[in-house]
Design a protein around this motif. Structure first.
Motif, short mmCIF file in Angstrom:
data_model
loop_
_atom_site.label_atom_id
_atom_site.label_comp_id
_atom_site.label_asym_id
_atom_site.label_seq_id
_atom_site.Cartn_x
_atom_site.Cartn_y
_atom_site.Cartn_z
N GLY A 120 0.78 -1.23 0.00
CA GLY A 120 0.00 0.00 0.00
C GLY A 120 0.81 1.29 0.00
N THR A 121 2.13 1.15 -0.12
CA THR A 121 2.98 2.35 -0.07
C THR A 121 3.45 2.80 -1.45
OG1 THR A 121 4.94 0.99 0.16
CG2 THR A 121 3.88 1.70 2.20
N GLN A 122 3.07 2.10 -2.48
CA GLN A 122 3.47 2.41 -3.86
C GLN A 122 4.99 2.34 -4.04
OE1 GLN A 122 1.32 6.28 -4.34
NE2 GLN A 122 -0.10 5.05 -5.54
N LEU A 123 5.65 1.59 -3.18
CA LEU A 123 7.10 1.55 -3.19
C LEU A 123 7.68 1.19 -4.55
CD1 LEU A 123 9.77 1.57 -1.52
CD2 LEU A 123 9.46 -0.89 -1.24
N ASP A 124 7.13 0.17 -5.18
CA ASP A 124 7.78 -0.33 -6.39
C ASP A 124 7.57 0.58 -7.58
OD1 ASP A 124 8.93 -2.65 -5.16
OD2 ASP A 124 6.88 -3.40 -4.98
N LEU A 139 7.31 3.79 -7.22
CA LEU A 139 8.25 4.86 -6.91
C LEU A 139 9.67 4.46 -7.30
CD1 LEU A 139 6.72 6.03 -3.54
CD2 LEU A 139 7.18 7.54 -5.50
N VAL A 180 -6.90 6.29 -0.47
CA VAL A 180 -5.53 6.78 -0.35
C VAL A 180 -4.70 5.82 0.49
CG1 VAL A 180 -4.05 8.65 0.46
CG2 VAL A 180 -6.26 9.16 -0.62
N ASN A 181 -5.23 5.45 1.64
CA ASN A 181 -4.51 4.55 2.54
C ASN A 181 -5.12 3.15 2.49
OD1 ASN A 181 -2.52 6.09 4.49
ND2 ASN A 181 -4.27 7.46 4.18
N ASN A 206 12.96 3.22 3.43
CA ASN A 206 12.18 3.69 2.28
C ASN A 206 10.76 3.12 2.34
OD1 ASN A 206 11.09 4.56 -0.06
ND2 ASN A 206 12.67 3.68 -1.40
N THR A 207 9.87 3.92 2.86
CA THR A 207 8.49 3.46 3.00
C THR A 207 7.60 4.11 1.95
OG1 THR A 207 8.11 5.19 4.63
CG2 THR A 207 8.73 3.02 5.47
N GLY A 208 8.19 4.47 0.84
CA GLY A 208 7.42 4.97 -0.29
C GLY A 208 6.58 6.16 0.10
N ASN A 209 5.32 6.10 -0.26
CA ASN A 209 4.42 7.22 -0.01
C ASN A 209 3.75 7.17 1.35
OD1 ASN A 209 4.49 9.10 -2.05
ND2 ASN A 209 3.15 7.91 -3.40
N ALA A 210 4.22 6.30 2.24
CA ALA A 210 3.52 6.12 3.52
C ALA A 210 3.32 7.46 4.24
CB ALA A 210 4.29 5.15 4.40
N ASN A 245 11.76 7.47 -7.50
CA ASN A 245 11.18 8.13 -6.34
C ASN A 245 10.53 9.47 -6.64
OD1 ASN A 245 11.65 6.24 -4.23
ND2 ASN A 245 13.84 6.66 -4.51
N GLN A 278 0.70 9.74 2.68
CA GLN A 278 -0.62 9.11 2.84
C GLN A 278 -1.16 9.38 4.25
OE1 GLN A 278 0.52 5.09 1.80
NE2 GLN A 278 -0.15 5.30 -0.33
N VAL A 279 -0.29 9.24 5.24
CA VAL A 279 -0.71 9.56 6.61
C VAL A 279 -1.17 11.01 6.69
CG1 VAL A 279 0.08 9.80 8.99
CG2 VAL A 279 0.83 7.84 7.64
#
Lengths: 478, 478, 478, 478
Positions: free
Chosen positions: A196-200, A202, A230-231, B444-448, A207, B451-452
């Motif tokens: 859920g963090t869109q890491l990949d 990014l 969103v979350n 690296n937690t991406g968009n975490a 990034n 999002q919060v």
């Protein structure tokens, strides 16, 4: 005679649902929806700067509609992972390995399933519009058909058949509003990545959150659903599925109550749900005309409540960023609950179009019950003439019960309710007044007429907004 | 020691719910609400021209708060009709027989019960606001606390604790929206009469629909609920009750999933729901600190689903203009479902205020899992360097499974996942690259984070609209 | 007028259930059951060699019935652990700390709750016996009362009222068997310790399994339940609770179907559930006699299905050796489901004792429908005379539908069904034959009589086994 | 690539259930079962004296397996009555009109559906036997594998993995008993006629009850089900269907709890459900090994609870002698609930055969937790040395919480739990005693071993009674 092993069919889909919905939830249809989504992501990634050869895109597009379910099934028996099997199949067919980059399975499946749900909601909304349209027409037609209203299944006062229809119609109207609003505010998960963090995504875009946001916007645009979460974790919250099935149960309630009431009316021969030429009521008893379509509507409602229990079993049961204890449940519950509501509407549209009322029988019932139906009118008159409400209630009750007992026992020649009331000095109701009340009461259905008009007006606005949906009349049902 | 027969208490109300809700659904409170409604109708009838002595109104008003439940119970044992017993009691107390004119029992009870439901919805909405407020504060506080995200209960990637809270928070947010909208659009039945045609009020007012409409408007104003049904029978459609309980089940789902996840985290000693001074974990095992409040939240959710099944059992089951096969069900299901959701929020507020996370344990977990958590990053890097996605996936999988197997078997000195990846020529991942990915990947937690922030912003708007509700912190729980 | 804060009562217990069941599930009663169990364990431990001062046992015994619920509640607010609070209260009251040795909370609570469940099962079984006894008496009384049988709510053939009762009675009989068997094979958890290994009792008894087995036998003997689990965790499997509530739902089904059918009959004025002197049917309509008790029976059934959903929510959800996400659910679901079934039986017994049938109305219905009710007899006769079954079915159907249509439209003077059949050469049914079939058919209810006898015989055996239970006639209901 | 419209498949049947069950519930299979029943009735009628040409019987027998589903479907679109369509089809094919004499549709369909249910129950019973057999083997194999037992998901005491399996196994054992008993006592409806009075068969046999009884006996013998209802209407009571599905939910509960616990263990890397060669855990994260089969087992359980809600919706809802509001529900709910339980067992058998435990990880966990796991042992020792139970509990709790807090905060060098206990004079526990308790406690799992033996012994008896069923190992699953 076919010899190959018989496939187990989905009874709800094949026997009751309409072709449009069957297509939407077909295996092949789903595979194509998935491939179209992969291609949409791939193109967006290319447009946003990722190196993707145009020939790869072309190859995927050429293969998108070539679905070999058996080959996919063979792959899945090895991977034990349905999405991986479908990735490999699509890549093998296209000759490239470019799809699904930065994506997790749920980036694909959640969005495609939500697309199916969203389109199904719109489909069901349209069916509700069609039902409202016929219901309103029949209510208008029967606006002034006086009938005996019943509470506790006992004759109570007079009302009109149109009002009875409008009553269940207004319940359906509220169900329609719920569905329409849900379809308008249904949030899709989008491309959120493995947890859920869109890491990949990014990672793929160095990034750069702007490009990832852009990518997601393009995917949402492809899906045609405006609102999104969103979350989320790997999955969107399953309470959204619950919300969907709960809306279907609500929507089915007005039709189910109307169907139940038609079954009761048919038992008194006041109405019939209709009977097609060639139809058989009973294989044993040639005379039977059964309310089997109305019974079926109730059956669909019972099914929907069961699917709701499945949906409720998934809500509030998320472990961390998600698991798939929901997987087999959703494979069954999502399509089957839509097939059930669709079957319900096909049946309901048929009943609404074909049901008849029998004025001769209706009038005979009113004739039989009228003095009792007017017990509140006698009471109100006595109150207006100064009697205490509770004392007068007691007096009228005494006489009504006595008169009813005589009728039940078939006592000929015993005093009628009117005789008894007129003779009781506590009420000050002379025979002329009672006769007048009887005369006026036979057709005095209070505000029933204007209430029907209000319902029809509300439906007119909906028909105006959805003219095509309103014109639908249902498929021939089994 | 008391000797009188012990009264059977409502466990949900007495043990878990808050006083405000208990009062709203109390027997006495209900009787008073009914009497106030009768008086409101009586005054309106008087104002609109009915002959009602002012002394009668005064007498009813003087008696309104004098509730003798035993006397009512004695009357009901004779009438076998609860409303008739309460009419007689109120009239006997006031010394007049003027209330309930032109009314049927449901003109009283439906409206009073809907008033209770409507106020309960507002109460619950306020509790959801309070929960969102604390949740948002905790999410902000833990916005950057990196943790191991899990899918299928297996370590997946890194995320943050704040994001995990925001994820369940956004589910709660949607539940809140459902409740807020439902409270705003909740339609009350109004004065519809015995079968929904308003016949008896029309009778009283010489068939003048304008005055009856006026009467109804005054009653709706007294109730404080804006929207109302036009076409009903004796009762409003029970699918409305279903809609209410379904909204509660939906609302409870975010808290239930968060509670489940805290239970899982506590099992790894990553977090604790908190432990009060003096609290005992286990009567046998002195060392225990159990997630009993989180478990209880799940229990409330299970209860709510049961009450939903009851509500679903009533929806779509109306016979003609109505019956009371719903009566005993609604006596139980309506208050108990609100007590359950209220108990859930009292417990949830406590957990949200008191839960702790343990960074030392969290960091140790990340340390242990990191190379695996970064498997997608290795994969993306390989893909960016030109490897086919599926081939690279297969290669990384091989090494990850082998490395994990060694760890499980406690094999000392076997090559690590990084060693293995670096050594495989198919991936073109040199040790430096791998080390860099490890370095960057740890946090690296991406968009975490953003999002919060988005979640907290959404909650801020709600807090601004409901500042008092947002300040509520919950009662001390058992 | 009382001023203290009003306690929230359990509606099911206070309004509908019988005193015996209310006592069994009272707070005070439960505390005493717990204390008796502690003392039984303590004595057994002493007898098996543990050092326990006799004065301690005496002190506990003296205090066992002195229950101060407020003091326990105060303690629980500190410990946040209900059992620990009750241990401390009992020890403080006795002045010793000897109870609960080697025990975990669940060694206490599971066994006490199972004792309550087991006794409730026996109570419910007795109520089922009472219901069967009256039902059998009424079935015998109405064994030969011919009525119109209906399928799909449409007149079908003749049957007898006694047969109709026996039909629902046989369903109840099967429910009774399920309950009786469950009570006989209900397994109690026993003393299994914190995780089910009996470790702490073994510790206390120097690892001597024989003495621990002896201890457990004594406890089972104290509980009076023969069967017990061998392998459990901290808790017994919750699917046992599910089994219990499912048995209650099954048991309630016969009564619910009978109640529904009585509601339908009352709508045709063929029967009434009875009406007490002084009873009011409707606060608005003085003439109403509603099937409110039958409606209530259905309400209880709906409640039970909701409690079943709660029980199902716990089954199959055990984490490791157990958790208490079931706690609040079982506090509500176990007593409330028994209160609901008890209320159902109190209502059902009243209905069974008081319902009436109205032969005059029944006969009029048969008169009206008879030619149609005999459509299969005409068909069988035609078949016996050589007609093809399906062709004859088609012919009879044609005539029956036409005759019915005429009746519905109130067409005077149109040919009757008999006229039509006699005139059709395809059937070879002459007027004399038809008249004979009509004559015989009016009372030919096939095997209905002997079927009723078989039911009554089965019930006689049960009454003989449970004479006291069979004599119970129910409390006066509200 | 196929072009014909895709058939909607039953996902449960096609994806998860075994071929035996799929065949039993196939359309074609059902038609043949019906025809065989018609022929059995026809022959019995002939043997008992009805005039039936032998050529007709021969013709029906020749046609029995020639099933043309399309032709039947075409007929049903006209009759709107499925049984009538199948009668006409069979007669047209055979060239005679002799079947279905004296029968109503339900004389056919109820019996055939009950045959399917009964055979499915036997099938499911066999799968439970197979599961018990493997479970018992694995429990024996892991009888002495010490693990950390958990309650509330927190480390509690030690137990063994074998005991954990036996615990869930004993729950399954009870489910098995329920199914076995139900299959043995399952009552079939038999030939009861249109309203349950056997009128038309009596008509055919000149009102000779002996011959009708004989006819029915022959039909029951044909069906192979010993027990039958005496008093029914057109249908058997739907609470029997409820009883069946409730038994399935109960049966699924042991496997569901075991699956949940394996998911939890996998989260700590203590166990794995197994992983096939070629399997993919995640399409995104190459390192994942998910408990997807265990998750799926839970999914099946959730489905079953939904089907139970459908079955409960039919129970207690019979109108008079019966209606078909149950029809569409039973078409879905009966086969689908059996497909779901069958899929569950296929998955469960796979998991039972393939799951692994990881002793190195297990030992590390025990090492980490041991002093806490022994808190009751320290407490029992202190009690044996004369300390008051509650005081000692408080003291041990203090130290345990303090020691745990230090560990959580990663405080190096702080006193251990043993240090703290030894230093506290209130407990009289010297270091040697504590060390001895630690030493012995590491493997002291109380009665776990003998409990496992008792379980295995119980299973042995079942295997001996059903050796073939016990040998089944499951199909390869997706």
């Amino acid at each position: 005679m076919p010899e190959e092993p018989e496939l187990a069919l989905n009874v709800l889909a094949e026997r009751y649902a309409s072709p449009a919905l069957r297509r939407l939830w077909s295996q092949r249809g789903r595979v194509v929806l998935e491939r179209r989504l992969w291609i949409a992501v791939l193109k967006a990634q290319r447009d946003l700067g990722l190196a993707v050869p145009q020939e790869a895109i072309n190859a995927y597009e050429r293969s998108a509609e070539q679905v070999d379910l058996d080959s996919i099934a063979r792959r899945e028996r090895i991977t034990r992972h349905d999405v991986k099997a479908r990735i490999e199949e699509f890549c093998a067919r296209a000759g490239w390995e470019h799809i699904h980059k930065g994506m997790t399975s749920r980036d694909l499946t959640e969005n495609v399933e939500q697309l199916q749900v969203h389109r199904s909601l719109l489909h069901v909304r349209d069916r509700a519009v069609a039902a409202l349209a016929i219901l309103s027409r029949r209510a208008k037609e029967l606006r002034d058909q006086v009938i005996t209203a019943r509470t506790h299944n006992v004759a109570a006062q007079v009302t009109t058949m149109g009002k009875r229809l409008a009553m269940f119609g207004e319940e359906l109207l509220r169900g329609f509003e719920t569905i329409e609003r849900l379809a308008a505010h249904y949030p899709v998960r989008g491309l959120q990545g493995a947890v859920g963090t869109q890491l990949d995504q990014l990672n793929l875009f160095e990034n750069d959150p702007a490009r990832v946001r852009d990518l997601e916007d393009r995917v949402l645009h492809h899906l045609g659903i405006a609102r999104h979460w969103v979350n989320t974790g790997q999955v969107y919250p399953r309470s959204l599925d619950f919300e969907v099935v709960a809306a279907l149960v609500q929507l089915a309630s007005g039709p189910a109550s109307l169907a139940k009431t038609l079954r009761l009316m048919a038992g008194h021969d006041l109405a019939s749900e209709g009977f097609a030429p060639g139809q058989t009521g009973s294989s044993a008893m040639p005379h039977k005309r059964n309310s089997r379509s109305c019974e079926r509507i109730q059956g669909f409602h019972t099914l929907l409540k069961g699917y709701l229990s499945m949906a409720a079993g998934l809500a509030g049961d998320q472990w961390n960023e998600g698991d798939v204890s929901c997987s087999v449940v959703r494979r069954v519950m999502l399509p089957d609950s839509f097939f059930a509501i669709d079957g319900l509407f096909e049946t309901f549209l048929t009943v609404l179009g074909q049901f008849e009322v029998f004025p001769a029988v209706i009038d005979a019932e009113i004739e039989r019950c009228l003095p009792f139906l007017l017990s509140t009118s006698f009471l109100m008159e006595a109150v207006k003439r100064g009697a205490g409400r509770e004392s007068a209630h007691k007096t009228v009750k005494e006489h009504a019960l006595a008169a009813a007992a005589d009728l039940r026992e078939g006592k000929a020649g015993s005093p009628t309710l009117l005789d008894r009331l007129a003779a009781d000095p506590r009420l000050e109701l002379d025979p002329d007044t009672l006769r007048r009340i009887m005369e006026e009461g036979r057709t005095n259905t209070g505000n029933a007429g204007p209430q029907v008009d209000a319902f029809c007006e509300a439906v007119e606005a909906i028909i105006a907004a959805h003219p095509e949906a309103a014109a639908y009349r249902g498929e021939a049902i089994l």
